[in-house]
Scaffold this motif. Sequence first.
Motif, PDB file in Angstrom:
ATOM      1  N   THR A  43      -5.254   5.523 -15.479  1.00  0.00           N
ATOM      2  CA  THR A  43      -5.035   5.072 -16.156  1.00  0.00           C
ATOM      3  C   THR A  43      -4.521   6.796 -16.761  1.00  0.00           C
ATOM      4  OG1 THR A  43      -6.774   3.637 -16.123  1.00  0.00           O
ATOM      5  CG2 THR A  43      -4.953   4.523 -18.430  1.00  0.00           C
ATOM      6  N   ARG A  44      -4.725   8.111 -17.201  1.00  0.00           N
ATOM      7  CA  ARG A  44      -4.363   9.319 -17.557  1.00  0.00           C
ATOM      8  C   ARG A  44      -3.165   9.242 -16.901  1.00  0.00           C
ATOM      9  NH1 ARG A  44      -9.183  11.510 -17.207  1.00  0.00           N
ATOM     10  NH2 ARG A  44      -8.558  13.322 -15.345  1.00  0.00           N
ATOM     11  N   GLU A  45      -3.224   9.913 -15.640  1.00  0.00           N
ATOM     12  CA  GLU A  45      -2.257  10.183 -14.640  1.00  0.00           C
ATOM     13  C   GLU A  45      -1.200   9.013 -14.288  1.00  0.00           C
ATOM     14  OE1 GLU A  45      -1.097  13.000 -12.575  1.00  0.00           O
ATOM     15  OE2 GLU A  45      -2.961  13.393 -14.185  1.00  0.00           O
ATOM     16  N   VAL A  46      -0.833   8.043 -14.566  1.00  0.00           N
ATOM     17  CA  VAL A  46      -0.536   7.015 -15.285  1.00  0.00           C
ATOM     18  C   VAL A  46       0.874   7.383 -16.554  1.00  0.00           C
ATOM     19  CG1 VAL A  46       0.721   4.758 -15.717  1.00  0.00           C
ATOM     20  CG2 VAL A  46      -0.812   5.092 -13.506  1.00  0.00           C
ATOM     21  N   ALA A  47       0.013   7.385 -17.093  1.00  0.00           N
ATOM     22  CA  ALA A  47       0.447   7.604 -18.804  1.00  0.00           C
ATOM     23  C   ALA A  47       1.225   9.092 -18.410  1.00  0.00           C
ATOM     24  CB  ALA A  47      -0.166   8.325 -19.926  1.00  0.00           C
ATOM     25  N   PHE A  75       5.346   4.581  -7.426  1.00  0.00           N
ATOM     26  CA  PHE A  75       3.877   3.009  -8.380  1.00  0.00           C
ATOM     27  C   PHE A  75       4.420   3.431  -9.845  1.00  0.00           C
ATOM     28  CE2 PHE A  75       1.159   2.630  -4.844  1.00  0.00           C
ATOM     29  CZ  PHE A  75       2.134   2.065  -3.807  1.00  0.00           C
ATOM     30  N   ALA A  76       4.131   4.126 -10.490  1.00  0.00           N
ATOM     31  CA  ALA A  76       4.088   5.063 -12.131  1.00  0.00           C
ATOM     32  C   ALA A  76       5.637   4.510 -12.333  1.00  0.00           C
ATOM     33  CB  ALA A  76       3.802   5.970 -12.003  1.00  0.00           C
ATOM     34  N   THR A  77       6.498   4.002 -11.963  1.00  0.00           N
ATOM     35  CA  THR A  77       8.112   4.023 -12.216  1.00  0.00           C
ATOM     36  C   THR A  77       8.464   2.616 -11.285  1.00  0.00           C
ATOM     37  OG1 THR A  77       8.771   5.525 -10.501  1.00  0.00           O
ATOM     38  CG2 THR A  77       8.295   6.207 -12.853  1.00  0.00           C
TER      39      THR A  77
END
Length: 462
Positions: free
Chosen positions: A229-233, A249-251
């Motif tokens: 979760t921290r890394e997605v942000a 994945f995050a984008t």
Amino acid sequence: MATLASPAPHSSAPPRFTHWSETIPASAISHIPGEGGPPIVGNTFRMLADPHGFADRMIARYGRVYRNRAFGGWVVALIGAEANELVLFDRDKIFSSEQGWGPILDKLFPRGLMLLDFEHHRADRRALSIAFKPEPMRHYMGALNRGIAARVEAWGAGPMRFYPAIKALTLDLAADSFLGLPWGPEADRINRAFVDMVQASVAPVRVPLPFTQMKRGVDGRAFLVEYFTREVARRRAGDGMGQDMFSQFATATDEAGNPLPVDAVVDHMNFLMMAAHDTITSSATALLLQLALHPHWQEKLREEARAVASTGELAYEDLGKLELTEMAFKEALRLIPPVPSMPRRALRDFEFGGYRIPAGTSVGINVHWTHHSTDYWDEPERFDPTRFTREAERARHKYAWVPFGGGAHMCLGLHFAYMQVKVLMAQLLTRYRVTLEGGSPEWQAWPIPKPRDGLRINLAAV
């Protein structure tokens, strides 16, 4: 043959069961042969002690459709390539993967791609597939070449335990290719979390009571959810963005152009890291075992690697030229499939093997049994990569070999797995000759196969 009993195919009628926790009475499948085992525990411990032997005995006694009680519930086993096709291809959308895997993985890997059904699965799979397009795959290829070459060189000649060494390497490669960064001080904790979650998937105690394997697995998941979760942000803020899989994945966006929810990205990444890390470790170990046992095939793959990767580095465009390596890898996956069985749940009544199986029934296919059946393979215990020439594959039932699943749930990362193993073999076999130390090991069959002694080998410079 399999048919729907009720309702008719393509019916718009809603499923009678909407969650795996809803159960059907044992009387609903009492017409199907089988046995429930001792009170309370059923056949759980018998299956854990020897899953393949247990299945062989049940099939010999009851046939290719049988009922069995284990891990707190009844399951109807559907055996053979025809059963694999029915369940995996799922032409009529009878079977739920989410409700099949739910009792096993719901507390550990919920909402991973394998646990989604139908339109939800299709939409998320489409969004995530961006990470496996040619441009990102070329990036992963560079990371794999660099990481594998350095580590294999560092191993040096001499004795070693291959399984823990390749497990550590695949985790580091995942950090580079998947996350785009080296592991920091959290590395051991991350690795421990994945190990705990995978082991918890077959823990006899299914609630996270203190000091149980399930509790360790649930705690591991909590740690990784916080980490990802921290890394997605961070990625969405533009910090650390790159060609790595997590950034893709995050984008990623849905069909309306909106970013995937943060928790969806986290769940997909959590599941994918487990799948890529543990299944590739198991599969690469299975292949190396066979090459150590069959030195003439090892030499053939060595010659192929030298011819294709003459500079010592395997180019992305040359992956398809390692035909013998791919055939040997497929044969190793046949002998020791990384996912030996696959569960589903029937959303509607259907018929198979002469039995009517009601909606709500948990069902399972046995990949390992099919891969070792004389119905589909001559001398099935023999290592023979020529089973996977194009001609041989065309002549065989399409669902006799299913290590990556099939149908809509075919493994999204299967080409990445081929790529990683081909790079590994090209780097390893051009440096060393591999022999076994102490003979062929016994394997732990579940949840993901691994050699109990870590696969003790000796590397000799060539």
